[in-house]
Scaffold this active site. Structure first.
Site, PDB file in Angstrom:
ATOM      1  N   GLY A 162      56.959  35.646  39.279  1.00 49.13           N
ATOM      2  CA  GLY A 162      57.263  36.656  40.283  1.00 49.13           C
ATOM      3  C   GLY A 162      58.528  37.393  39.897  1.00 49.13           C
ATOM      4  O   GLY A 162      59.288  36.925  39.066  1.00 49.13           O
ATOM      5  N   HIS A 166      54.601  32.669  29.774  1.00 54.42           N
ATOM      6  CA  HIS A 166      53.341  33.003  30.471  1.00 54.42           C
ATOM      7  C   HIS A 166      52.119  32.591  29.643  1.00 54.42           C
ATOM      8  O   HIS A 166      51.711  33.334  28.755  1.00 54.42           O
ATOM      9  CB  HIS A 166      53.300  34.509  30.762  1.00 54.42           C
ATOM     10  CG  HIS A 166      54.270  34.905  31.822  1.00 54.42           C
ATOM     11  ND1 HIS A 166      53.970  34.863  33.158  1.00 54.42           N
ATOM     12  CD2 HIS A 166      55.559  35.295  31.734  1.00 54.42           C
ATOM     13  CE1 HIS A 166      55.027  35.220  33.861  1.00 54.42           C
ATOM     14  NE2 HIS A 166      56.006  35.493  33.014  1.00 54.42           N
ATOM     15  N   LYS A 201      35.253  41.318  38.012  1.00 52.44           N
ATOM     16  CA  LYS A 201      34.276  42.232  37.416  1.00 52.44           C
ATOM     17  C   LYS A 201      33.498  41.592  36.254  1.00 52.44           C
ATOM     18  O   LYS A 201      32.281  41.740  36.140  1.00 52.44           O
ATOM     19  CB  LYS A 201      35.010  43.480  36.911  1.00 52.44           C
ATOM     20  CG  LYS A 201      34.103  44.596  36.495  1.00 52.44           C
ATOM     21  CD  LYS A 201      33.696  45.400  37.698  1.00 52.44           C
ATOM     22  CE  LYS A 201      32.843  46.571  37.357  1.00 52.44           C
ATOM     23  NZ  LYS A 201      32.627  47.416  38.536  1.00 52.44           N
ATOM     24  N   CYS A 226      57.083  30.377  35.084  1.00 49.86           N
ATOM     25  CA  CYS A 226      58.233  31.294  35.196  1.00 49.86           C
ATOM     26  C   CYS A 226      58.940  31.133  36.545  1.00 49.86           C
ATOM     27  O   CYS A 226      59.540  30.105  36.799  1.00 49.86           O
ATOM     28  CB  CYS A 226      57.766  32.723  34.938  1.00 49.86           C
ATOM     29  SG  CYS A 226      59.128  33.791  34.479  1.00 49.86           S
ATOM     30  N   TYR A 227      58.864  32.106  37.452  1.00 48.76           N
ATOM     31  CA  TYR A 227      59.519  31.935  38.756  1.00 48.76           C
ATOM     32  C   TYR A 227      59.040  30.649  39.421  1.00 48.76           C
ATOM     33  O   TYR A 227      59.819  29.942  40.057  1.00 48.76           O
ATOM     34  CB  TYR A 227      59.245  33.128  39.681  1.00 48.76           C
ATOM     35  CG  TYR A 227      59.826  32.919  41.073  1.00 48.76           C
ATOM     36  CD1 TYR A 227      61.131  33.287  41.367  1.00 48.76           C
ATOM     37  CD2 TYR A 227      59.065  32.305  42.076  1.00 48.76           C
ATOM     38  CE1 TYR A 227      61.671  33.050  42.624  1.00 48.76           C
ATOM     39  CE2 TYR A 227      59.599  32.059  43.333  1.00 48.76           C
ATOM     40  CZ  TYR A 227      60.899  32.442  43.611  1.00 48.76           C
ATOM     41  OH  TYR A 227      61.431  32.201  44.848  1.00 48.76           O
ATOM     42  N   SER A 236      24.130  52.625  44.514  1.00 52.87           N
ATOM     43  CA  SER A 236      24.524  53.834  43.775  1.00 52.87           C
ATOM     44  C   SER A 236      24.048  53.776  42.330  1.00 52.87           C
ATOM     45  O   SER A 236      24.068  54.776  41.628  1.00 52.87           O
ATOM     46  CB  SER A 236      26.045  53.946  43.777  1.00 52.87           C
ATOM     47  OG  SER A 236      26.593  52.891  43.002  1.00 52.87           O
ATOM     48  N   GLY A 237      23.659  52.565  41.881  1.00 53.87           N
ATOM     49  CA  GLY A 237      23.307  52.408  40.476  1.00 53.87           C
ATOM     50  C   GLY A 237      24.484  51.920  39.655  1.00 53.87           C
ATOM     51  O   GLY A 237      24.360  51.661  38.465  1.00 53.87           O
ATOM     52  N   GLY A 238      25.644  51.770  40.292  1.00 49.68           N
ATOM     53  CA  GLY A 238      26.791  51.155  39.622  1.00 49.68           C
ATOM     54  C   GLY A 238      26.563  49.647  39.518  1.00 49.68           C
ATOM     55  O   GLY A 238      25.646  49.113  40.147  1.00 49.68           O
ATOM     56  N   VAL A 239      27.397  48.980  38.726  1.00 49.87           N
ATOM     57  CA  VAL A 239      27.190  47.552  38.477  1.00 49.87           C
ATOM     58  C   VAL A 239      27.265  46.738  39.771  1.00 49.87           C
ATOM     59  O   VAL A 239      26.392  45.911  40.043  1.00 49.87           O
ATOM     60  CB  VAL A 239      28.265  47.007  37.500  1.00 49.87           C
ATOM     61  CG1 VAL A 239      27.960  45.577  37.111  1.00 49.87           C
ATOM     62  CG2 VAL A 239      28.367  47.886  36.280  1.00 49.87           C
ATOM     63  N   ASP A 240      28.298  46.997  40.581  1.00 49.42           N
ATOM     64  CA  ASP A 240      28.521  46.138  41.747  1.00 49.42           C
ATOM     65  C   ASP A 240      27.395  46.257  42.772  1.00 49.42           C
ATOM     66  O   ASP A 240      26.884  45.246  43.254  1.00 49.42           O
ATOM     67  CB  ASP A 240      29.857  46.470  42.421  1.00 49.42           C
ATOM     68  CG  ASP A 240      31.002  46.455  41.422  1.00 49.42           C
ATOM     69  OD1 ASP A 240      30.822  45.848  40.348  1.00 49.42           O
ATOM     70  OD2 ASP A 240      32.045  47.053  41.702  1.00 49.42           O
ATOM     71  N   SER A 241      27.002  47.491  43.093  1.00 49.16           N
ATOM     72  CA  SER A 241      25.962  47.624  44.119  1.00 49.16           C
ATOM     73  C   SER A 241      24.612  47.162  43.560  1.00 49.16           C
ATOM     74  O   SER A 241      23.802  46.597  44.283  1.00 49.16           O
ATOM     75  CB  SER A 241      25.893  49.046  44.675  1.00 49.16           C
ATOM     76  OG  SER A 241      25.483  49.963  43.700  1.00 49.16           O
ATOM     77  N   SER A 242      24.376  47.366  42.264  1.00 43.66           N
ATOM     78  CA  SER A 242      23.098  46.934  41.692  1.00 43.66           C
ATOM     79  C   SER A 242      22.970  45.414  41.698  1.00 43.66           C
ATOM     80  O   SER A 242      21.928  44.872  42.079  1.00 43.66           O
ATOM     81  CB  SER A 242      22.960  47.420  40.243  1.00 43.66           C
ATOM     82  OG  SER A 242      23.027  48.812  40.200  1.00 43.66           O
ATOM     83  N   GLU A 247      49.139  32.696  30.534  1.00 46.02           N
ATOM     84  CA  GLU A 247      47.959  33.471  30.922  1.00 46.02           C
ATOM     85  C   GLU A 247      47.784  34.768  30.138  1.00 46.02           C
ATOM     86  O   GLU A 247      46.720  35.372  30.192  1.00 46.02           O
ATOM     87  CB  GLU A 247      47.998  33.768  32.430  1.00 46.02           C
ATOM     88  CG  GLU A 247      49.085  34.731  32.895  1.00 46.02           C
ATOM     89  CD  GLU A 247      50.448  34.086  33.136  1.00 46.02           C
ATOM     90  OE1 GLU A 247      50.716  33.006  32.573  1.00 46.02           O
ATOM     91  OE2 GLU A 247      51.268  34.672  33.871  1.00 46.02           O
TER      92      GLU A 247
END
Ligand code: XMP
Length: 518
Positions: free
Chosen positions: A59, A175, A374, A86-87, A229-235, A177
């Site tokens: 942080g 870090h 995603k 770290c923090y 919509s044909g986007g990845v998420d809605s599909s 990550e």
């Protein structure tokens, strides 16, 4: 969620680091489920969550700051393994009676550490100098709390890693990550698997199975509508639900006239012909273009498109009959945005979500992807057998081509942009760049420039090409597209698209530029 998918969980406490989401993604990549919660989550909630271990993120604060984030001290009495980054490590030191002090200089960048103890956290490492890690801190540990031993040190951080193994409390100043710590995942895996005792149970195959089961139980015999919509998420959302409840799901595709060429036809073909889903296409081109007439202000365009989308969607949904649920492709980063105490991305543009639908329509939400990042959604897409071209599709903004036509939107300008866009994407695909870049698209500028074609002087439109590399759209850099590819794109657009006589390439990064031009 069914039991076995979530029997083993890691809790990540967010102290405001820009890397907190990255910690979660790294943990998920090892197939361990984790969630991010604000640092001040109550002990009761932690107990109810029942994690196998806790990670304290980094942080921006110093533990000596007046409003430094401090979690409930009782967290240590839960006797769970803890890894402070770290923090997070400095906070543990402070809490347990050690001394944290300001380092003479802020340490930022790659550093080489010396591993003194290749057990536990550094299992599988060699006890030697030269392990590269990424540092980013102002304060450092001067005196460790009682019971702790140094696991690794660097020139600037004598305590680069420490542990009280009997209490299973670990801290790293660097870090693990970030990609600049090449063996960072190995360190995280040691924490998750060796120290917390987790197993790799979180897989997208098990997610699909348990989500379908859960959706069936929640939805029962009710009807669900979904904006596709044909986007990845809605599909992915729609196909997952289709597997769960079949014909109880109806999908609405609103063609706002601002889509790319052939887009609504392709979406209809895939979901109707191939998946036999109950699809409803509303061609609202004239409606939208009518409302957008003479509008040039970008925010105004967005507002109109968002509002009219709700009007059209609601009307169609009503025609389809009573539904109890609305399915949305909300992802985990959106969920974190709304819970993190003051994450760096707290100010992300709210206009990115077409909001308001469930409130207006009095519907309950179904959000099967709200736990996923995603890249996990893409894996689910593959798991469900969706075509690669859809799963790997680049993001496309809700307001569509409206924010890529600077100035007024007309049928004619839409056609110019669509033609340029087709050529651009063809060439980007041919050059094998489509999946490597974050987004690549054409923008139609509101100016005309002079040119010559044959013996004639021309006075026509300019197309700007935008292509960016990015991990999450928060920051982005322009793609170093090879000159010959740029050359082909420019030649083809100028030769083949009527009304364009100049192509330019946008070489701005984000920040200070944004990805879209409007
Ligand atoms: P910017 O332009 O803010 O874009 O750097 C970041 C990402 O968001 C997308 N974007 C939008 N998406 N509605 C959306 O659904 C919008 O109004 C909108 N504006 C930008 C953009 O394409 C990029 O992926």
């Amino acid at each position: 969620m069914t039991e076995n998918l979530h029997t083993q969980k890691i809790l990540i406490l967010d102290f405001g680091s820009q890397y907190t989401q990255l910690i979660a993604r790294r943990v998920r990549e090892t197939q361990v489920y984790c969630e991010i919660h604000p640092f001040n989550i109550s002990l009761e909630k932690i107990k109810a969550f029942s994690p196998m271990g806790i990670i304290f993120s980094g942080g921006p604060s110093s533990i000596y700051d007046k409003d430094a984030p401090m979690p409930d001290k009782g967290i240590l009495d839960l006797n769970l393994p803890i890894l402070g980054i770290c923090y997070g490590m400095q906070y543990l030191t402070h809490l347990l009676g050690g001394v944290v002090s300001k380092a003479a200089d802020r340490e930022y960048g790659s550093a080489s550490i010396n591993i003194n103890d290749a057990e536990d956290l550094f299992h599988g490492f060699e006890e030697r100098e030269g392990e590269m890690v990424w540092m980013s801190h102002g304060d450092r540990i001067d005196e460790m709390p009682r019971g702790f031993a140094v696991l690794a040190s660097s020139k600037n951080s004598p305590t680069a890693a420490m542990a009280d193994t009997s209490r299973r409390i670990f801290g790293v100043q660097f870090h693990p990550e970030v990609v600049h710590t090449p063996n960072g995942t190995k360190i995280l895996k040691n924490f998750l698997f060796r120290i917390c005792g987790c197993e790799p149970l979180w897989t997208m195959a098990s997610f699909v199975k348990s989500t379908i089961k859960e959706m069936r139980e929640t939805i029962g015999e009710e009807r669900v509508i979904c904006g596709l919509s044909g986007g990845v998420d809605s599909s992915v959302t729609a196909v997952l639900l289709h597997h769960a409840i079949g014909s109880q799901l109806s999908c609405i595709l609103v063609d706002n006239g601002l889509l790319r060429r052939g887009e609504s036809e392709e979406v209809m073909e895939l979901f109707q012909e191939h998946y036999h889903m109950d699809m409803h296409l509303v061609d609202a081109t004239d409606h939208f273009l009518g409302h957008l007439k003479d509008v040039t202000d970008p925010e105004e365009k967005r507002k109109i498109i968002g509002k009219e989308f709700i009007t059209i969607f609601e009307k169609k949904a009503k025609e389809l009959g009573e539904a109890r649920y609305l399915a949305q492709g909300t992802l985990y980063p959106d969920v974190i945005e709304s819970v993190s105490f003051k994450g760096p991305s707290a100010t992300i543009k709210s206009h990115h979500n077409v909001g308001g639908l469930p409130d207006v329509m009095n519907l309950e939400l179904v959000e099967p992807l709200r736990e996923l990042f995603k890249d996990e959604v893409r894996q689910v897409g593959f798991e469900l057998g969706l075509p690669r071209a859809l799963v790997m599709r680049q993001p496309f903004p809700g307001p569509g081509l409206a924010v890529r036509i600077l100035g007024e939107i007309t049928h004619e300008r839409l056609e110019i942009l669509r033609s340029a866009d087709v050529i651009l994407l063809e060439e980007i695909r041919k050059a094998d760049l489509y999946e490597k870049v974050w987004q690549s698209f054409a923008v139609l500028l509101p100016v005309r420039t002079v040119g010559v074609m044959g013996d004639e002087r021309t006075y026509e439109n300019v197309i700007a090409i935008r292509s960016v590399d990015s991990l999450d759209a928060m920051t982005a850099d322009w793609t170093r597209i090879p000159y010959d590819v740029l050359g082909r794109i420019s030649n083809r657009i100028i030769n083949q698209v009527r009304g364009v006589n100049r192509v330019v390439y946008d070489i701005s990064s984000k920040p200070p530029g944004t990805i879209e031009w409007e």
